[in-house]
Scaffold this active site. Structure first.
Site, PDB file in Angstrom:
ATOM      1  N   SER A 100       0.612  -1.928  -0.013  1.00 15.58           N
ATOM      2  CA  SER A 100       0.823  -0.479   0.025  1.00 15.58           C
ATOM      3  C   SER A 100      -0.173   0.288   0.876  1.00 15.58           C
ATOM      4  O   SER A 100       0.055   1.444   1.191  1.00 15.58           O
ATOM      5  CB  SER A 100       0.784   0.081  -1.392  1.00 15.58           C
ATOM      6  OG  SER A 100      -0.492  -0.153  -1.958  1.00 15.58           O
TER       7      SER A 100
ATOM      8  N   LYS B 188       8.735   4.796  -7.800  1.00 15.90           N
ATOM      9  CA  LYS B 188       8.519   5.066  -6.369  1.00 15.90           C
ATOM     10  C   LYS B 188       9.867   5.360  -5.716  1.00 15.90           C
ATOM     11  O   LYS B 188      10.415   6.434  -5.931  1.00 15.90           O
ATOM     12  CB  LYS B 188       7.761   3.905  -5.743  1.00 15.90           C
ATOM     13  CG  LYS B 188       6.330   3.887  -6.271  1.00 15.90           C
ATOM     14  CD  LYS B 188       5.391   3.031  -5.483  1.00 15.90           C
ATOM     15  CE  LYS B 188       3.960   3.304  -5.901  1.00 15.90           C
ATOM     16  NZ  LYS B 188       3.389   2.260  -6.743  1.00 15.90           N
TER      17      LYS B 188
ATOM     18  N   HIS C  21       6.402  -1.406  -3.656  1.00 15.95           N
ATOM     19  CA  HIS C  21       6.620  -0.709  -2.382  1.00 15.95           C
ATOM     20  C   HIS C  21       7.723  -1.371  -1.575  1.00 15.95           C
ATOM     21  O   HIS C  21       7.654  -1.436  -0.348  1.00 15.95           O
ATOM     22  CB  HIS C  21       5.317  -0.626  -1.588  1.00 15.95           C
ATOM     23  CG  HIS C  21       4.371   0.386  -2.162  1.00 15.95           C
ATOM     24  ND1 HIS C  21       4.439   1.730  -1.862  1.00 15.95           N
ATOM     25  CD2 HIS C  21       3.380   0.250  -3.066  1.00 15.95           C
ATOM     26  CE1 HIS C  21       3.503   2.375  -2.531  1.00 15.95           C
ATOM     27  NE2 HIS C  21       2.838   1.507  -3.272  1.00 15.95           N
TER      28      HIS C  21
HETATM   29  C1  PLP Z   1       2.552   2.063  -7.757  1.00 19.91           C
HETATM   30  C2  PLP Z   1       2.178   0.712  -8.098  1.00 19.91           C
HETATM   31  C3  PLP Z   1       2.069   0.333  -9.433  1.00 19.91           C
HETATM   32  C4  PLP Z   1       2.168   1.315 -10.569  1.00 19.91           C
HETATM   33  O1  PLP Z   1       3.452   1.547 -10.965  1.00 19.91           O
HETATM   34  P1  PLP Z   1       3.658   2.466 -12.264  1.00 19.91           P
HETATM   35  O2  PLP Z   1       5.062   2.191 -12.651  1.00 19.91           O
HETATM   36  O3  PLP Z   1       3.400   3.869 -11.844  1.00 19.91           O
HETATM   37  O4  PLP Z   1       2.675   1.985 -13.263  1.00 19.91           O
HETATM   38  C5  PLP Z   1       1.780  -0.982  -9.695  1.00 19.91           C
HETATM   39  N1  PLP Z   1       1.592  -1.895  -8.709  1.00 19.91           N
HETATM   40  C6  PLP Z   1       1.690  -1.547  -7.410  1.00 19.91           C
HETATM   41  C7  PLP Z   1       1.476  -2.575  -6.356  1.00 19.91           C
HETATM   42  C8  PLP Z   1       1.964  -0.237  -7.064  1.00 19.91           C
HETATM   43  O5  PLP Z   1       2.013   0.119  -5.788  1.00 19.91           O
END
Ligand code: PLP
Length: 425
Positions: free
Chosen positions: A212, A271, A240
Site C-alpha cells: 500500500s 477500502k 489494496h
Molecule cells: C487498510 C488495511 C488494513 C485494515 O483494514 P480494516 O478493515 O480497516 O481493519 C489491514 N491490512 C492492510 C494491508 C491494509 O491496507
C-alpha cells in the site's frame, strides 16, 4: 455523619486521595513527555477534518472552497454510491441498528450469512468469515491457525522494516509459530527460507497482494510456484486489491492466474468496497469453521451492524454484475501515470491506483503537498520511516469517480508546483 465519623473518614480517605492525585500527576508528566517527544521527532500526525461525504470532491475544515481529493482508498467511489447507500438504509430499516451481541451468542442474522456466502463466491473460495475489521481478521487467523510446530514466512516489509501494515506485523507477533523473513521481492531468498523451514508442520507464506505504500504487486506466481514445490500454504492480504485489481476486480490473484493456488485471503470491506468497517478471511471450509470456534476477535467482539452488511452486499453485487467501474478506474490510472511520466515525474509501481510520486527529499515533498493544497488538491507525503531513507514521496490515489478533468487538474498542478520547487526541469 457524626463529627467522629467524619474525622475518621478524613483520616482514611485523605492519604488515599493524595496518592491517587499524585499518581494522576505522575501519569500526566509521563504522557506530556511522550507527546513532546513525538512533536520533537517531527512525526506528529494531525487529522484533517472533512465536513462532507467521502468522494473526489470534499470540504475540509479550515480550508475555503472545495477540495479535489486524491487521498482516499475509495478506489471505486462506492463510499457514496447511491445504490450502496440505499441498500444500507434498507438493511437498517429491516434489521435494525445492531445486534448488541457477538456472532455466536445472539448476533447472526440471515444477512450476515448471505454476505459471507457472497464474499466466498466473489473470491471463488469455499467459505468466508467476517470480522469488525481486517485488523481483527488477521489477529484472529494467525493465532488460531498456527502453533509452535508451524512456521510463517513473511515479506521483510512486514517483519523487518515494519514499513507495512501493523495488522500483519501484530498478527504474526501474536502467534506462536516460528518466524522467517524473506527479502522484498527476492524469490531466491524466499526459496532459501522455505528450504530452512521444511522441518515445521505447516509453512505459511504471508504477503500483501499489493503493497500500500509502494503500489507494487507481489510476485504471486513465483510465490505460489515455490510454495507448491516446498509444500507451503499461501496467505495474501488483499486490502489494496479487492474490488479493483484484475479484469473483474477479484484481486491480485485474478490477473496473475493463481486463484486456485492462493490458500487464504484476508481483505477489508473498508477500502474499495466503500465501507468504514468490516474485514474477512476467505479460504478452505474447515479453516473458516475453525476460525468460528477459535478466532478471538470474532468470538469476543460485536457482529457487524446490519447497515454495514447491507452496503457491502450491494457493493459486491455491483461488481459481480459488471466490470465497468473497474475498467473506468483502470483508464483513469493510465491517464494519470502516463501524463505524469511524460511531464518528467517518476512514479513507482505500475497500473495500481496508488501512484507514489518520487521526490527524494522529505522537506521538498512536504512543501509540494502544502502548495498542492493551496491549489485545492489533497495529496499526502510520506517520508522515512514509512518509506526508505532519502526516498520521500507523495502518494496519489486515483479513483473511478475522478473525472478526466480532475485527473488533468491534478497533473497540471503537480507540474506547476514541481517547476516552482525545481523538482522538474
Ligand atoms: C487498510 C488495511 C488494513 C485494515 O483494514 P480494516 O478493515 O480497516 O481493519 C489491514 N491490512 C492492510 C494491508 C491494509 O491496507
Amino acid at each position: 455523619m457524626s463529627a467522629g465519623n467524619a474525622w475518621r473518614a478524613a483520616l482514611f480517605w485523605g492519604p488515599r486521595r493524595r496518592r491517587a492525585q499524585s499518581a494522576l500527576a505522575q501519569l500526566r508528566g509521563i504522557l506530556e513527555g511522550e507527546l513532546e517527544g513525538i512533536c520533537g521527532a517531527g512525526t506528529w500526525k494531525s487529522e484533517r477534518v472533512i465536513t462532507s461525504r467521502q468522494g473526489p470532491h470534499i470540504r475540509v475544515n479550515g480550508v475555503s472552497g472545495g477540495i479535489l481529493n486524491f487521498c482516499a482508498n475509495n478506489y471505486l467511489g462506492l463510499s457514496s454510491h447511491p445504490e450502496v447507500i440505499q441498500a444500507g438504509l434498507q438493511a437498517l430499516e429491516e434489521f435494525g441498528a445492531g445486534l448488541s451481541s457477538v456472532r455466536f451468542i445472539c448476533g447472526t442474522q440471515s444477512i450476515h450469512k448471505n454476505l459471507e456466502a457472497k464474499i466466498a463466491h466473489f473470491h471463488q473460495r469455499e467459505d468466508a468469515i467476517f470480522y469488525p475489521s481486517c485488523f481483527d481478521a488477521k489477529a484472529g487467523l494467525f493465532e488460531a491457525l498456527l502453533t509452535l510446530e508451524d512456521a510463517v514466512l513473511s515479506d521483510e516489509l512486514n517483519c523487518l522494516h515494519h514499513r507495512h501494515h501493523a495488522s500483519i506485523i501484530d498478527a504474526i507477533r501474536l502467534c506462536k509459530a516460528h518466524k522467517y523473513c524473506y527479502r522484498h521481492p527476492d524469490m531466491a531468498d524466499l526459496e532459501a527460507k522455505l528450504q530452512g523451514a521444511q522441518k515445521h508442520r505447516l509453512r505459511l507464506v504471508a504477503t500483501d497482494g499489493a503493497f500500500s505504500m509502494d503500489g507494487d504487486i507481489a510476485r504471486l506466481q513465483e510465490i505460489c510456484r515455490f510454495a507448491s514445490r516446498y509444500g507451503a500454504l499461501v496467505f495474501v492480504d488483499e486490502c489494496h486489491a479487492t474490488g479493483f485489481l484484475g479484469p473483474t476486480g477479484r484481486g491480485t490473484d485474478e490477473p496473475l492466474g493463481v486463484m486456485d493456488q492462493v490458500t487464504i485471503i484476508n481483505s477489508t470491506l473498508g477500502k474499495a468496497l466503500g465501507r468504514a468497517s468490516g474485514g474477512y478471511t476467505t479460504g478452505p471450509g474447515p479453516l473458516v469453521s475453525l476460525l468460528r470456534q477459535r478466532a478471538r476477535p470474532y468470538l469476543f467482539s460485536n457482529s457487524l451492524p446490519p447497515a454495514v452488511v447491507g452496503y457491502a452486499s450491494k457493493a459486491l453485487d455491483l461488481l459481480m454484475e459488471s466490470n465497468t467501474i473497474v475498467q473506468s478506474m483502470a483508464a483513469k490510472i493510465q491517464r494519470f501515470r502516463s501524463k505524469m511520466e511524460a511531464a518528467g515525474f517518476t512514479i513507482l509501481g505500475a497500473s495500481h491506483p496508488i501512484c507514489p510520486v518520487i521526490l527524494g527529499d522529505a522537506r521538498l515533498a512536504s512543501r509540494i503537498v502544502d502548495d498542492m493544497l493551496e491549489r485545492g488538491i489533497f495529496v499526502i507525503g510520506f517520508s522515512y520511516p514509512v518509506v526508505p531513507k532519502g526516498k520521500a514521496w507523495i502518494r496519489v490515489q486515483i479513483s473511478a469517480v475522478h473525472s478526466e478533468e480532475d485527473i488533468d487538474r491534478c497533473e497540471e498542478a503537480f507540474v506547476e508546483v514541481g517547476r516552482l520547487h525545481r523538482a522538474l526541469p
